[in-house]
Design an enzyme around this catalytic site. Structure first.
Site, short mmCIF file in Angstrom:
data_model
loop_
_atom_site.label_atom_id
_atom_site.label_comp_id
_atom_site.label_asym_id
_atom_site.label_seq_id
_atom_site.Cartn_x
_atom_site.Cartn_y
_atom_site.Cartn_z
N LYS A 1 -2.01 2.24 -2.81
CA LYS A 1 -3.38 1.71 -2.69
C LYS A 1 -4.37 2.90 -2.62
O LYS A 1 -4.12 3.92 -3.24
CB LYS A 1 -3.49 0.77 -1.48
N SER B 1 4.47 -6.93 3.28
CA SER B 1 5.08 -6.49 4.55
C SER B 1 6.58 -6.23 4.46
O SER B 1 7.33 -6.51 5.41
CB SER B 1 4.75 -7.47 5.68
N ASN C 1 3.35 1.24 -3.56
CA ASN C 1 1.95 1.09 -3.95
C ASN C 1 1.11 1.79 -2.88
O ASN C 1 0.96 1.27 -1.78
CB ASN C 1 1.61 -0.41 -4.05
N GLU D 1 3.62 -11.70 -4.63
CA GLU D 1 3.10 -11.17 -3.37
C GLU D 1 2.20 -12.20 -2.70
O GLU D 1 1.01 -12.29 -3.04
CB GLU D 1 2.29 -9.89 -3.63
N GLY E 1 0.10 -6.56 4.06
CA GLY E 1 -0.53 -5.72 5.07
C GLY E 1 -0.69 -6.39 6.42
O GLY E 1 -1.39 -5.88 7.29
N HIS F 1 -3.10 -7.07 -9.01
CA HIS F 1 -2.79 -7.06 -7.57
C HIS F 1 -3.82 -7.95 -6.87
O HIS F 1 -4.99 -7.99 -7.28
CB HIS F 1 -2.84 -5.64 -7.03
N GLU G 1 -5.50 -7.59 -4.33
CA GLU G 1 -6.72 -6.89 -3.90
C GLU G 1 -7.68 -6.72 -5.07
O GLU G 1 -8.90 -6.76 -4.90
CB GLU G 1 -6.33 -5.54 -3.25
P1 PGA Z 1 2.23 -4.19 2.16
O1 PGA Z 1 1.52 -4.25 0.70
O2 PGA Z 1 3.65 -3.76 1.92
O3 PGA Z 1 1.44 -3.19 2.94
O4 PGA Z 1 2.16 -5.57 2.71
C1 PGA Z 1 2.22 -4.70 -0.42
C2 PGA Z 1 1.30 -4.69 -1.63
O5 PGA Z 1 0.13 -5.06 -1.49
O6 PGA Z 1 1.72 -4.33 -2.74
#
Ligand code: PGA
Length: 253
Positions: A12, A215, A10, A169, A175, A96, A98
């Site tokens: 982003k 992560s 992803n 998630e 992140g 997601h 976010e």
């Molecule tokens: P990350 O993000 O691997 O940077 O923690 C995962 C995601 O939000 O899909």
């Protein structure tokens, strides 16, 4: 039936068109070598056309990170499922955290988008997960259950488990470098699978893929993937570099 592992990147809000082209060229041979692992990359709209064109007729699944459930009309700033299909997308992330937290997408919106993606023939990767406060206060499962139920209530009763993917998630792990322990990932994903069994039966729940995200990195992927109910990873930071993403694909084999 054995579930095929998936490793999904992803991006982003990252990468220019030029960077996307370089990534596409480098990820194709890794996906061709991935024997038995599905490789998906969720890219920004601005790169999607070119990324999907370059990866067409390869095992790389090109995906979008969002869309709106109406097909056309006065929705400034949005793109629709037919538009995604038109430029070659095969899958789309939905809900997601976010999108939910920063852009206020509700369970109802996520459910409508999932139904529309399925009807259009896009594979929805439906995300769920709790905040730190929800986990600490014991409200974690109520939240996740509501997220999954809203989606399953909205989609057809005879849904093919290969046409949809879920991703657990935990928001506190995204992140942050703070990965859920393999046991916590298994515990949550096992519960999601249990709920899907309650709602759609053993056949559906046993075949549908559920990914872990938050992560994930080359150092922790093997342990996470070794958990019984974890079928792969949805990866942000560690997937931005194609070599690091390639290591994750290797580890998923
Ligand atoms: P990350 O993000 O691997 O940077 O923690 C995962 C995601 O939000 O899909």
């Amino acid at each position: 039936m054995a579930r095929k592992p998936m490793m999904a990147a992803n991006w982003k809000m990252n990468k220019t068109l030029r960077e996307a082209e370089d990534y596409a060229a480098a990820v194709i041979p890794k996906a061709e070598d991935a024997g038995g692992v599905d490789v998906a990359v969720f890219v920004p709209f601005t790169c999607l056309n070119e990324f999907a064109r370059m990866t067409a007729d390869t095992p790389v699944i090109a995906g979008a990170q969002n869309f709106y459930f109406e097909d056309s009309g006065a929705y400034t700033g949005e793109v629709s499922a037919p538009m995604l299909l038109d430029v070659g997308a095969r899958a789309v992330l939905i809900g997601h955290s976010e999108r939910r937290e920063i852009f206020f997408e509700s369970d109802e919106m996520v459910a409508k988008k999932t139904k529309r993606a399925l009807d259009a023939g896009l594979i929805p990767v439906v995300c769920c997960g709790e905040t730190k406060e929800e986990r600490d206060s014991g409200g974690m499962w109520d939240k996740i259950q509501a997220q999954i139920k809203a989606v399953m209530d909205a989609v057809d009763g005879d849904l093919d488990p290969e046409k949809i993917i879920f991703a657990y998630e935990p928001i506190w792990a995204i992140g942050t470098g703070d990965t859920a322990s393999p046991e916590d990932a298994q515990d949550a994903i096992g519960q999601v699978r249990g709920l899907l069994e309650e709602l759609r039966g053993e056949g559906f729940a046993g075949s549908v893929r559920i990914l872990y995200g938050g992560s994930v990195k080359p150092e922790n992927i093997a342990e996470i993937m070794s958990q019984r109910d974890v079928d792969g990873g949805l990866v942000g930071g560690a997937a931005l570099d194609v070599e690091s993403f390639g290591e994750l694909v290797e580890a998923a084999k």
